[in-house]
Design an enzyme around this catalytic site. Structure first.
Site, PDB file in Angstrom:
ATOM      1  N   GLY A  55      -0.331   4.913  -3.298  1.00 33.99           N
ATOM      2  CA  GLY A  55       0.656   5.141  -3.939  1.00 33.99           C
ATOM      3  C   GLY A  55       1.707   3.835  -3.811  1.00 33.99           C
ATOM      4  CB  SER A  56       4.459   2.608  -5.613  1.00 33.12           C
ATOM      5  OG  SER A  56       3.946   2.047  -6.585  1.00 33.12           O
ATOM      6  N   GLY A  57       5.666   2.094  -2.708  1.00 26.78           N
ATOM      7  CA  GLY A  57       6.254   2.292  -1.816  1.00 26.78           C
ATOM      8  C   GLY A  57       5.790   1.764  -0.279  1.00 26.78           C
ATOM      9  CG  HIS A  58       2.613   3.047   1.212  1.00 28.42           C
ATOM     10  ND1 HIS A  58       3.059   3.902   2.186  1.00 28.42           N
ATOM     11  CD2 HIS A  58       1.884   3.962   0.204  1.00 28.42           C
ATOM     12  CE1 HIS A  58       2.888   5.088   2.016  1.00 28.42           C
ATOM     13  NE2 HIS A  58       2.253   5.338   0.851  1.00 28.42           N
ATOM     14  CG  ASP A 111      -4.884   8.391  -2.578  1.00 27.63           C
ATOM     15  OD1 ASP A 111      -4.769   7.424  -3.099  1.00 27.63           O
ATOM     16  OD2 ASP A 111      -4.014   9.005  -1.848  1.00 27.63           O
ATOM     17  CG  HIS A 221       3.070   9.480   2.443  1.00 26.36           C
ATOM     18  ND1 HIS A 221       1.270  10.001   2.341  1.00 26.36           N
ATOM     19  CD2 HIS A 221       2.825   8.608   1.668  1.00 26.36           C
ATOM     20  CE1 HIS A 221       0.806   9.188   1.794  1.00 26.36           C
ATOM     21  NE2 HIS A 221       1.738   8.282   1.564  1.00 26.36           N
TER      22      HIS A 221
END
Length: 334
Positions: A55-58, A111, A221
């Site tokens: 995911g994005s945001g990492h 995932d 998360h």
């Protein structure tokens, strides 16, 4: 919680567009899928393709680790969500050289499902052999006897690095995956959360925590940790994180390790180095040598406050992978 965005629904696409513009000497965006990025820099010895994703945001995970010495390509998901099978498959087709592709990703249900579907499609539709290695380094997320259920957090960085080096060494797919699995098996992480992040779409805190509280074992998360309590000193926090790691994977005098003190997005490096200072003191007191150390934001959670400590036990082969030079947009090691 303020954000420098345009429309919240466009943040991932606009981030990718800006990233490729900023690093056009490193990265290409595949025309078949805008969530599929591949490197322009590869080692001539490499036979096996290495694909990472999540995911994005990492950021800098995962796009920042595509380049020479690490991954060949990345599939990008929505914020804190798995990429869909389509961009994974497109990257797979682009980076395959006929010797197979290694998929590396964290152990999360979305995932596991989407990378699994992409692997099946690669096999059935493209005749590409795909093997998968999951990051399961978070000791807080399941007991030792159920390690296969654990989440992947910052320790995924060490798995990416070890696997990318093995591919550069010219290893065949079986040996590339053996190194990936060894790196994961010898890596443990433990984190602490201090403040929440907020998603652009909601603007709301990802979890609730008091101004004077911390949460041990919080997921990146915002998944619940194992213990919430009053905020303690950096030394006490470092001692707790190292204690939990060593309780899960005991080390002895003479062992050599790689250590990562990872920021979650808003923790200043000043604080991360204070934590690292105590981590090294604790390990040295036990006769454990730190072969290489990494301090900074490696796999974040938007603007979450807190950090994690990761320790990977090294043998001679893993030391070679740790030493291997890397040239990526957001991580360089000479």
């Amino acid at each position: 919680m303020k954000k420098l965005v345009n429309s919240p629904v466009d943040v991932v696409e606009e981030m990718i567009e800006g990233y490729v513009m900023a690093h056009s000497d490193y990265m290409s965006q595949l025309p078949t899928n805008k969530r599929s990025l591949v490197t322009k820099k590869t080692d001539k010895n490499r036979k096996v393709g290495v694909l990472i994703g999540g995911g994005s945001g990492h950021e800098p995970g995962f796009m920042g680790y595509v380049g020479q010495g690490m991954a060949d390509g990345v599939a990008v998901g929505n914020i804190f969500a798995s990429p869909s099978p389509d961009p994974i498959l497109e990257v797979t087709k682009s980076i395959d050289q006929g010797s197979g592709v290694a998929f590396l990703f964290g152990n999360y249900a979305g995932d596991v499902m989407n990378f699994g579907m992409a692997a099946e499609s690669a096999d059935l539709e493209e005749d590409i052999e795909v093997r998968k290695a999951l990051g399961t380094d978070d000791v807080a997320s399941a007991p030792k006897e159920e390690k296969e259920k654990r989440r992947g957090i910052a320790g995924e960085f060490f798995i990416f690095k070890a696997t990318g080096a093995a591919a550069d060494f010219g290893y065949e797919l079986n040996d590339v995956m053996r190194v990936a699995e060894k790196a994961n098996a010898q890596t443990r992480s433990m984190g602490v959360g201090l403040t929440p992040c907020s998603l652009p779409q909601t603007g709301e805190p990802s979890f609730e925590i008091g101004d004077d509280e911390m949460e041990i074992g919080l997921g990146h998360h915002g998944e619940p940790g194992i213990e919430k309590g009053k905020l303690e000193s950096a030394d006490r926090v470092a001692e707790r994180l190292v204690q939990d790691i060593l309780a899960d994977e005991p080390l002895t005098g003479g062992d050599e390790v790689a250590v990562l003190v990872n920021g979650l997005g808003s923790t200043p490096r000043m604080e991360l180095y204070i934590v690292y200072r105590r981590v090294q003191q604790l390990l040295n007191e036990l006769g454990i040598s730190i072969y290489r150390s990494y301090v900074g934001d490696y796999i974040t959670s938007l603007e979450m406050g807190g950090c994690s400590v990761t320790i990977m036990k090294l043998d001679e082969e893993l030391k070679q992978t740790v030493d291997h030079p890397v040239d990526c947009p957001m991580f360089v090691q000479r």
